[in-house]
Design an enzyme around this catalytic site. Sequence first.
Site, mmCIF file in Angstrom:
data_model
loop_
_atom_site.group_PDB
_atom_site.id
_atom_site.type_symbol
_atom_site.label_atom_id
_atom_site.label_comp_id
_atom_site.label_asym_id
_atom_site.label_seq_id
_atom_site.Cartn_x
_atom_site.Cartn_y
_atom_site.Cartn_z
ATOM 1 N N LYS A 180 0.850 -1.195 0.000
ATOM 2 C CA LYS A 180 0.000 0.000 0.000
ATOM 3 C C LYS A 180 0.885 1.245 0.000
ATOM 4 C CE LYS A 180 -0.241 -0.318 5.032
ATOM 5 N NZ LYS A 180 -1.066 -0.755 6.182
ATOM 6 N N ARG B 77 -10.676 -0.030 15.179
ATOM 7 C CA ARG B 77 -10.821 0.813 13.985
ATOM 8 C C ARG B 77 -11.841 0.155 13.054
ATOM 9 N NH1 ARG B 77 -4.814 1.759 11.694
ATOM 10 N NH2 ARG B 77 -5.236 -0.415 11.215
ATOM 11 N N TYR C 29 15.991 29.361 9.823
ATOM 12 C CA TYR C 29 14.753 29.993 10.303
ATOM 13 C C TYR C 29 14.621 29.880 11.816
ATOM 14 C CZ TYR C 29 12.844 30.290 5.556
ATOM 15 O OH TYR C 29 12.617 30.594 4.249
ATOM 16 N N MET D 285 12.348 24.169 3.609
ATOM 17 C CA MET D 285 11.646 23.440 2.544
ATOM 18 C C MET D 285 12.620 22.699 1.634
ATOM 19 S SD MET D 285 8.919 24.763 -0.313
ATOM 20 C CE MET D 285 7.598 25.175 0.802
#
Length: 357
Positions: free
Chosen positions: A35, A131, A252, A300
């Site tokens: 998956k 679930r 940052y 990023m």
Amino acid sequence: MPRPIRAFIDLFALRHNFSVARRHAGSARLWAVVKANAYGHGLERTVRALHDLADGFALIELERAIALREAGLTKPLLMLEGCYAASDVPLFIRHRLIPVIHRREQLDWLLASRWPAELPVYLKLNTGMNRLGFDTAALLNAKSALAGRHIDCVLMTHFADADGPRGIDWQLERFRVMTSGMSEPTSLGNSATILRYPESVGDWARPGIMLYGGSPFPQAKSAAELELRPVMTLQSEIVAVQGLAAGESIGYGCTFVADRPMRVGIVACGYADGYPRHAVTGTSILVAGQRTRTLGRVSMDKLCVDLTDLPPEVGAGVPVTLWGEGLPADEVATAAGTISYELFCALAPRVPVMEIG
Ligand SMILES: *Cc1c(COP(=O)(O)O)cnc(C)c1O
């Protein structure tokens, strides 16, 4: 020149890891869980590499399963969440997809169709994960509805803490009670179960992360201790070098401040490539094959590494391994408060992939 970042996918390692699962699981048959684009490793190449080893492939995404069939794959395919709507049922039939059925409505869609007797279904039991899955009464109803149509079923459940302190016994006990008197084949175990409780995987085990070389319980046992080899190696290069004076910050938020003069490398890899933004200062990273640490916030497209104690010739153009061969993804994941599964699945589409093997 393309940006120097790339991911290597080692298909020899993938096949080796599959053989480890095979060894642990004994006589159980194995669904290779593919998956989420084979946990970010590429569905088609993973299926190709495991084709002669796996007994079938398990996934979630209907359109990807159909694509595998259209490419000629004839092996069993198990759809781990089954159908989402009645309109999916004809596609399951046409492409011979085995559904996991976890709620009554899914069964009713199937019973209203011309479901072929030779295509089995999985009935998912809720034994404590809470679930998906049937309780005892719903299971009995589902089973008798299928028996009336001569459709074979496999009884399946999923363990919530196979990798943790609670283990699987409490759920196994519920499974035994729920299925007492039933003789259908079972499917119980994921990677953690295969490695920790190999006698309790059922007739069809479902290894995922271990195939890709991640440890399901990295705090207790590393992938290497489990004889698993990394399949994905994420590499880039240093694209700039900075000298920091004591008191200067980098990146940052100015979260890292040098307490002495430092040499810092800037690596062409950031969270838009799939590197976890939450990796803290001090996360392990390999620069020219030597272990050092990240500094400050991941941005990023870039992250910063400490070159201060590395030889002065280690500079721009030098290779950097973010995870994989030589640096377990589990280590990076732990430093980012996550698991290797998430790192692999997050490998970004903009990162070119190269196959080994
Ligand atoms: C994803 C998944 C697995 C594989 O789990 P791993 O921890 O990756 O081995 C097995 N079974 C089901 C139902 C799953 O959804």
